[in-house]
Design an enzyme around this catalytic site. Structure first.
Site, mmCIF file in Angstrom:
data_model
loop_
_atom_site.group_PDB
_atom_site.id
_atom_site.type_symbol
_atom_site.label_atom_id
_atom_site.label_comp_id
_atom_site.label_asym_id
_atom_site.label_seq_id
_atom_site.Cartn_x
_atom_site.Cartn_y
_atom_site.Cartn_z
ATOM 1 N N LYS A 190 62.903 34.019 38.638
ATOM 2 C CA LYS A 190 63.015 35.452 38.349
ATOM 3 C C LYS A 190 64.307 35.616 37.540
ATOM 4 O O LYS A 190 65.195 36.397 37.891
ATOM 5 C CB LYS A 190 63.028 36.253 39.669
ATOM 6 C CG LYS A 190 62.908 37.758 39.508
ATOM 7 C CD LYS A 190 61.531 38.236 39.057
ATOM 8 C CE LYS A 190 61.548 39.718 38.757
ATOM 9 N NZ LYS A 190 60.290 40.210 38.151
ATOM 10 N N ASP A 222 56.409 37.025 39.288
ATOM 11 C CA ASP A 222 55.344 38.048 39.311
ATOM 12 C C ASP A 222 54.179 37.608 38.428
ATOM 13 O O ASP A 222 53.011 37.716 38.799
ATOM 14 C CB ASP A 222 55.888 39.433 38.921
ATOM 15 C CG ASP A 222 56.745 39.435 37.673
ATOM 16 O OD1 ASP A 222 57.089 38.346 37.154
ATOM 17 O OD2 ASP A 222 57.082 40.535 37.195
ATOM 18 N N ASP A 246 57.231 30.190 49.434
ATOM 19 C CA ASP A 246 56.570 30.652 50.656
ATOM 20 C C ASP A 246 55.394 31.552 50.291
ATOM 21 O O ASP A 246 54.277 31.385 50.772
ATOM 22 C CB ASP A 246 57.581 31.420 51.523
ATOM 23 C CG ASP A 246 56.941 32.002 52.773
ATOM 24 O OD1 ASP A 246 56.171 31.286 53.428
ATOM 25 O OD2 ASP A 246 57.221 33.181 53.083
HETATM 26 C C1 IPM Z 1 55.852 28.694 56.126
HETATM 27 C C2 IPM Z 1 56.072 29.789 57.131
HETATM 28 C C3 IPM Z 1 57.535 29.787 57.553
HETATM 29 C C4 IPM Z 1 58.366 30.091 56.319
HETATM 30 C C5 IPM Z 1 57.861 30.729 58.719
HETATM 31 C C6 IPM Z 1 57.010 30.440 59.933
HETATM 32 C C7 IPM Z 1 59.321 30.673 59.084
HETATM 33 O O1 IPM Z 1 55.679 31.015 56.603
HETATM 34 O O2 IPM Z 1 56.079 27.523 56.472
HETATM 35 O O3 IPM Z 1 55.442 28.995 55.011
HETATM 36 O O4 IPM Z 1 58.599 31.254 55.984
HETATM 37 O O5 IPM Z 1 58.800 29.147 55.674
HETATM 38 MG MG MG Z 2 54.710 30.888 54.715
#
Ligand code: IPM
Ligand code: MG
Length: 357
Positions: A190, A222, A246
């Site tokens: 970003k 995005d 994530d």
């Molecule tokens: C992932 C999960 C974790 C993260 C959580 C459970 C802390 O969403 O492994 O993607 O945010 O990394």
């Molecule tokens: Mg996750």
């Protein structure tokens, strides 16, 4: 060789039981030791990542992890919530490189929420940096604002940060992974808004100079989210930071029809790793015997390949999974008209039978 087995919460225990069955069937001289983690560990010891569990994870050659979390712990103070177990393991073991493949199995093309022609043959590898970014940056907390739009009001803040070595090492991992695939890396940032991600982009570009045989392009996060649902097959390797990774990896997972099929690996600089399904603990279906164990079984295969140097055993498990899918067996999440619905343990048994054949 020693494997730490950490089933965790929710469907974690059910899917892990199937993966352990399968690991026993490949008949290799490793020892498996199980420990509590997440909410289960909190209930027993008052902490989601007890010392004994951390010690086992540190001394093991590899870790197979189920899933952690349940809404019933949402009111606990943050340091005691189940999620802290996985975050703590990543940080304490320096598992900075998270591999999240999104592969669309031929037999499951129709389970995707996208048109089959957009996902048939899809094979993306998301490489998410896992120990930096806004997830771990300090300072963070709550305070009374001294400036901004509402001085004197309560506010909360987190810190997004990346150091040069952190970006360099994940960039190397991505370019090296691309060399074993289609030689293309998309770095997601970003940079148009965030200083941290302009820095990210600059350093990924520098590291790229060592990999003239790999094509690099840059994409804002995005736009990357949009391209993932518009034309996902344009991607080969995606490398990005902890938070963007994530979010994008969940979106990419769903393109394949079921997040219940996808394994993942989190590796340190020496290829020691923690292996876990890409899905979570799904407390809503826990204990019903309907969860899909294949992501965990495939995580075990990934573990054999990357950390335990047993590629043939990994191959046997992966081919058994393909055979079971080809035979039309499906857990509820991937079931469709004309296929045979199985329970969690029936699916594990079917993989076991295919391995033994
Ligand atoms: C992932 C999960 C974790 C993260 C959580 C459970 C802390 O969403 O492994 O993607 O945010 O990394
Ligand atoms: Mg996750």
């Amino acid at each position: 060789m020693k494997i730490a087995i950490l089933p965790g919460d929710g469907i974690g225990t059910e899917i892990m039981a199937e993966a352990v069955k399968v690991l026993k069937a490949v008949d290799l001289p490793f020892e498996m030791e199980t420990a509590l983690v997440g909410g289960a560990a909190f209930e027993a010891f008052g902490h989601p990542l007890p010392d004994a569990t951390l010690k086992l994870a540190k001394e093991a050659d590899a870790i197979l992890f189920g899933a952690v979390g349940d809404w019933k712990y949402d009111k606990l103070e943050r340091s005691l919530r189940p999620e802290q177990a996985i975050l703590g393991l990543r940080k304490q073991l320096s598992l900075f490189a998270n591999f999240r493949p999104a592969i669309c199995y031929e037999q499951l093309t129709h389970a995707s929420s996208l048109k089959p022609e957009l996902v048939a043959g899809l094979d993306i590898l998301i490489i998410r940096e896992l120990t930096g970014d806004i997830y771990f940056g300090q300072p963070r907390g709550r305070r009374i604002a001294v400036d901004g739009h509402f001085p004197g009001a309560e506010e909360a803040f987190d810190t997004m940060r990346y150091s040069r070595p952190e970006i360099e090492r994940i960039a190397h991992v991505a370019f090296q992974a691309a060399r074993k695939r289609d030689h293309r890396v998309t770095s997601v940032d970003k940079a148009n808004v965030l200083e941290t991600f302009q820095f990210w982009k600059d350093i990924v570009t520098e590291v790229h100079a060592d990999y003239p045989d790999v094509a690099l392009d840059h994409m804002y996060v995005d736009n990357a989210a949009m391209q993932l649902v518009r034309a996902p097959k344009r991607f080969d390797v995606i490398v990005t930071g902890n938070m963007f990774g994530d979010i994008l990896s969940d979106a990419a997972a769903m393109l394949t029809g079921s997040i219940g099929m996808l394994p993942s690996a989190s590796l340190d600089a020496n290829n020691k790793g923690l292996y876990e399904p890409s899905h979570g603990s799904a407390p809503d279906i826990a204990g019903k015997g309907i969860a899909n164990p294949l992501a965990t079984i495939l995580s075990a295969a990934m573990m054999l390949r990357f950390s335990l140097n047993q590629p043939e055993a990994a191959e046997r498990i992966e081919s058994a999974v393909s055979q079971v899918l080809a035979a039309g067996l499906r857990t509820a999440d991937i079931w469709s008209e004309g296929t045979k619905r199985t329970s969690t343990s029936e699916m594990g048994d079917a993989v076991l039978a295919a391995i033994s054949r």
